[in-house]
Scaffold this motif. Structure first.
Motif, PDB file in Angstrom:
ATOM      1  N   ASP A 142       0.827  -1.209   0.000  1.00  0.00           N
ATOM      2  CA  ASP A 142       0.000   0.000   0.000  1.00  0.00           C
ATOM      3  C   ASP A 142       0.863   1.261   0.000  1.00  0.00           C
ATOM      4  OD1 ASP A 142      -2.040   1.788   0.181  1.00  0.00           O
ATOM      5  OD2 ASP A 142      -2.709   1.196   2.187  1.00  0.00           O
ATOM      6  N   TYR A 143       0.775   2.022  -1.091  1.00  0.00           N
ATOM      7  CA  TYR A 143       1.454   3.316  -1.173  1.00  0.00           C
ATOM      8  C   TYR A 143       0.453   4.469  -1.223  1.00  0.00           C
ATOM      9  CZ  TYR A 143       6.152   1.427  -1.602  1.00  0.00           C
ATOM     10  OH  TYR A 143       7.362   0.801  -1.335  1.00  0.00           O
ATOM     11  N   ASP A 144      -0.789   4.178  -0.866  1.00  0.00           N
ATOM     12  CA  ASP A 144      -1.856   5.179  -0.786  1.00  0.00           C
ATOM     13  C   ASP A 144      -2.081   5.885  -2.124  1.00  0.00           C
ATOM     14  OD1 ASP A 144      -3.846   6.467   0.712  1.00  0.00           O
ATOM     15  OD2 ASP A 144      -2.554   8.205   1.088  1.00  0.00           O
ATOM     16  N   LYS A 172      -0.094   1.985   4.723  1.00  0.00           N
ATOM     17  CA  LYS A 172       0.346   3.379   4.624  1.00  0.00           C
ATOM     18  C   LYS A 172      -0.395   4.224   5.662  1.00  0.00           C
ATOM     19  CE  LYS A 172       3.101   6.184   2.391  1.00  0.00           C
ATOM     20  NZ  LYS A 172       4.551   5.967   2.377  1.00  0.00           N
ATOM     21  N   LYS A 173      -1.693   4.367   5.487  1.00  0.00           N
ATOM     22  CA  LYS A 173      -2.462   5.195   6.420  1.00  0.00           C
ATOM     23  C   LYS A 173      -3.638   4.438   7.033  1.00  0.00           C
ATOM     24  CE  LYS A 173      -1.384   9.599   4.142  1.00  0.00           C
ATOM     25  NZ  LYS A 173      -1.932  10.747   3.389  1.00  0.00           N
ATOM     26  N   ASP A 174      -4.433   3.780   6.178  1.00  0.00           N
ATOM     27  CA  ASP A 174      -5.653   3.121   6.642  1.00  0.00           C
ATOM     28  C   ASP A 174      -5.337   1.693   7.086  1.00  0.00           C
ATOM     29  OD1 ASP A 174      -8.141   2.131   7.139  1.00  0.00           O
ATOM     30  OD2 ASP A 174      -8.948   2.477   5.126  1.00  0.00           O
ATOM     31  N   GLU A 190       4.224   5.185  10.784  1.00  0.00           N
ATOM     32  CA  GLU A 190       2.884   4.711  10.435  1.00  0.00           C
ATOM     33  C   GLU A 190       2.166   4.155  11.659  1.00  0.00           C
ATOM     34  OE1 GLU A 190       4.328   3.451   5.927  1.00  0.00           O
ATOM     35  OE2 GLU A 190       4.308   1.994   7.562  1.00  0.00           O
ATOM     36  N   ALA A 191       2.902   3.422  12.494  1.00  0.00           N
ATOM     37  CA  ALA A 191       2.302   2.820  13.690  1.00  0.00           C
ATOM     38  C   ALA A 191       1.811   3.886  14.670  1.00  0.00           C
ATOM     39  CB  ALA A 191       3.307   1.900  14.370  1.00  0.00           C
ATOM     40  N   THR A 192       2.588   4.962  14.822  1.00  0.00           N
ATOM     41  CA  THR A 192       2.171   6.014  15.760  1.00  0.00           C
ATOM     42  C   THR A 192       0.919   6.736  15.278  1.00  0.00           C
ATOM     43  OG1 THR A 192       3.663   7.631  14.724  1.00  0.00           O
ATOM     44  CG2 THR A 192       4.503   6.432  16.642  1.00  0.00           C
ATOM     45  N   GLU A 193       0.762   6.845  13.973  1.00  0.00           N
ATOM     46  CA  GLU A 193      -0.428   7.506  13.440  1.00  0.00           C
ATOM     47  C   GLU A 193      -1.691   6.695  13.721  1.00  0.00           C
ATOM     48  OE1 GLU A 193       0.536   8.098   9.354  1.00  0.00           O
ATOM     49  OE2 GLU A 193       1.862   9.799   9.745  1.00  0.00           O
ATOM     50  N   LEU A 217      -7.060  -5.204  15.092  1.00  0.00           N
ATOM     51  CA  LEU A 217      -7.095  -5.687  13.708  1.00  0.00           C
ATOM     52  C   LEU A 217      -7.233  -7.204  13.595  1.00  0.00           C
ATOM     53  CD1 LEU A 217      -4.252  -3.395  12.302  1.00  0.00           C
ATOM     54  CD2 LEU A 217      -6.716  -3.032  12.172  1.00  0.00           C
ATOM     55  N   ASN A 218      -7.198  -7.887  14.740  1.00  0.00           N
ATOM     56  CA  ASN A 218      -7.309  -9.352  14.730  1.00  0.00           C
ATOM     57  C   ASN A 218      -6.253  -9.984  13.818  1.00  0.00           C
ATOM     58  OD1 ASN A 218      -8.461 -11.849  15.470  1.00  0.00           O
ATOM     59  ND2 ASN A 218      -9.675 -11.909  13.583  1.00  0.00           N
TER      60      ASN A 218
END
Length: 459
Positions: A142-144, A172-174, A190-193, A217-218
């Protein structure tokens, strides 16, 4: 042979190498003189290329515009024997990133792209190309840029679950669209976001965030790539840190691609998750030593040496002495089983006494004889790596005898350092050193005390 599907955003990477010798008089910007350029596959195409080079068959599923950039990407995929199912969208602009380098330093990046999320109808058209196929793994890259819509991702993950296919994603984001995936490989930013800010050097803090990611996220294996701090995994109620192995870092481009590619390949080969991460770490170390995206081969991974972790270890003492004959050498020794504040304070003070601080480190066998069969807690490689990582330590010598007498005889240090508790006691090897110095310990710190505290908390 393994069959792996890569789904995501295709990107063309251009690297423009220039001479950059002066600053413009018009504005505080560099004046560049282009020398040559290089075009390579980026985005999910780089993931596919990495997997292909490791030795698997690869299919790519994506969307491109109807333009010259798209034609070049398809041409390169074909040249690399990577199969693809790509829908052409005349309203889409294919993604191209141009990185401009001056004197091997990246100056600026120019992105040309359109990032609209694909429609559900287009997602259905993409899915029709794979619904009758079997894969060992499916990777979402994923590169958004719009290809990995929540609808398409959910549809493919459901398909994979029904066929017991391993699924991995580099988000990336979602993050939420990857719910129920097996492995997610976000970097720290990415994890902190998604999870909120946290201290990645604090084990408790890091563990809580990984557990939170797993619960939200299971996912089967929550992990975070931490750049210079390596890769962190939470599995079986245990946090495991895999140290970064990079010798030199020239360009971090493609490091994340190499990690998820390696994990997909080695887990499909039925490697244990920790073993797969170790191999992925090696691949990432190789990639960041290059400029631009780079696909790593199995041979390169197998030949990669972790010896640089232990580069401060000295095996030939006489050679070390000759090389440093004009330096003031300070020597001390110990087990250093569980590094703590007392050790750090003591060693920093020792370093201040001379030019080079040399540590004599007891082997596992030596410690067992001195402290009992339950010790050491950390094996020799772990203890050696920790000492080598301290910037104020210049060399480490492992010894198997009960005392470091033979080392001191050969090293003949300028200063032999021991703890203040050796006052009025005979100090082994002091007659071979020019000077002996005693250093106070920080009260309340010892490996034994730490071990006893841990035992108390378990009662």
């Amino acid at each position: 042979m393994l069959n792996i599907l890569v789904v995501g955003d295709l990107i063309l990477d251009e690297y423009l190498f220039c001479d950059c010798l002066r600053i413009s008089p018009e504005a505080p910007v560099p004046v560049i003189n282009p020398k040559y350029n290089k075009l390579s596959l980026g985005g999910c195409a780089n993931v596919a290329l990495n997997i292909k080079k490791l030795g698997a068959n690869v299919d790519v599923l994506s969307v491109l515009g109807n333009d010259e950039c798209a034609n070049f990407i398809k041409k390169m995929l074909k040249e690399n024997e990577i199969n693809y199912e790509i829908i052409s969208d005349k309203n889409k602009k294919s993604s191209k990133k141009t990185r401009i380098f001056g004197q091997n330093q990246q100056i600026v990046r120019i992105d040309v792209e359109s990032c609209e999320v694909i429609s559900d109808d287009m997602a259905d058209c993409l899915f029709k190309n794979i619904e009758d196929k079997n894969y060992d793994a499916i990777v979402f890259s994923d590169y958004d840029k719009g290809v990995l819509s929540p609808y398409l991702v959910k549809k493919i993950i459901s398909f994979a679950k029904n066929k017991n296919i391993l699924t991995l994603a580099d988000p990336k984001k979602d993050f939420l669209k990857f719910k129920d995936i097996d492995i997610l490989t976000p970097n720290y930013k990415e994890a902190t976001e998604f999870l909120g800010l946290f201290d990645d050097e604090d084990d408790d803090n890091l563990s809580k965030k990984l557990i939170l990611m797993k619960e939200k996220l299971n996912i089967k294996y929550p992990l975070i790539t931490l750049g210079k701090n390596g890769i962190a995994l939470y599995n079986n109620n245990t946090l495991t840190r895999h140290l970064a192995l990079a010798k030199e870092v020239f360009d971090v481009t493609g490091a994340g691609d190499s990690v998820i590619s390696s994990l997909a390949y080695f887990l499909s080969r039925k490697k244990d998750i920790n073993e797969a991460i170790k191999l992925a770490n090696k691949a990432a170390a190789i990639v960041v030593s290059k400029i631009g995206s780079y696909a790593v081969s199995i041979d390169e991974i197998n030949e990669f040496s972790e010896d640089d972790i232990y580069k401060k270890q000295v095996k030939n003492i006489s050679e070390f002495v000759q090389k440093n004959k004009n330096k003031k050498i300070v020597f001390t020794n110990g087990c250093f089983d569980l590094l703590h504040l007392g050790h750090l304070s003591y060693l920093r003070k020792a370093k201040q006494l001379g030019d080079l601080l040399v540590i004599g480190l007891n082997s596992d066998e030596s410690i067992k004889r001195l402290k009992g069969l339950a010790r050491p807690i950390n094996d020799i490689n772990t203890r050696l790596a920790m000492l080598c990582a301290l910037e104020f330590i210049d060399a480490v010598i492992v010894f198997s005898d009960d005392t470091p007498l033979e080392i001191i005889k050969e090293l003949k240090p300028d200063i032999l350092v021991k703890g203040a508790d050796y006052k009025d006691k005979e100090i082994v090897g002091s007659n071979f050193a020019k000077q002996t110095c005693l250093i106070d310990f920080v009260d309340g710190y010892s490996s034994t005390n730490i071990i006893n505290k841990i035992k108390e908390t378990q009662c």
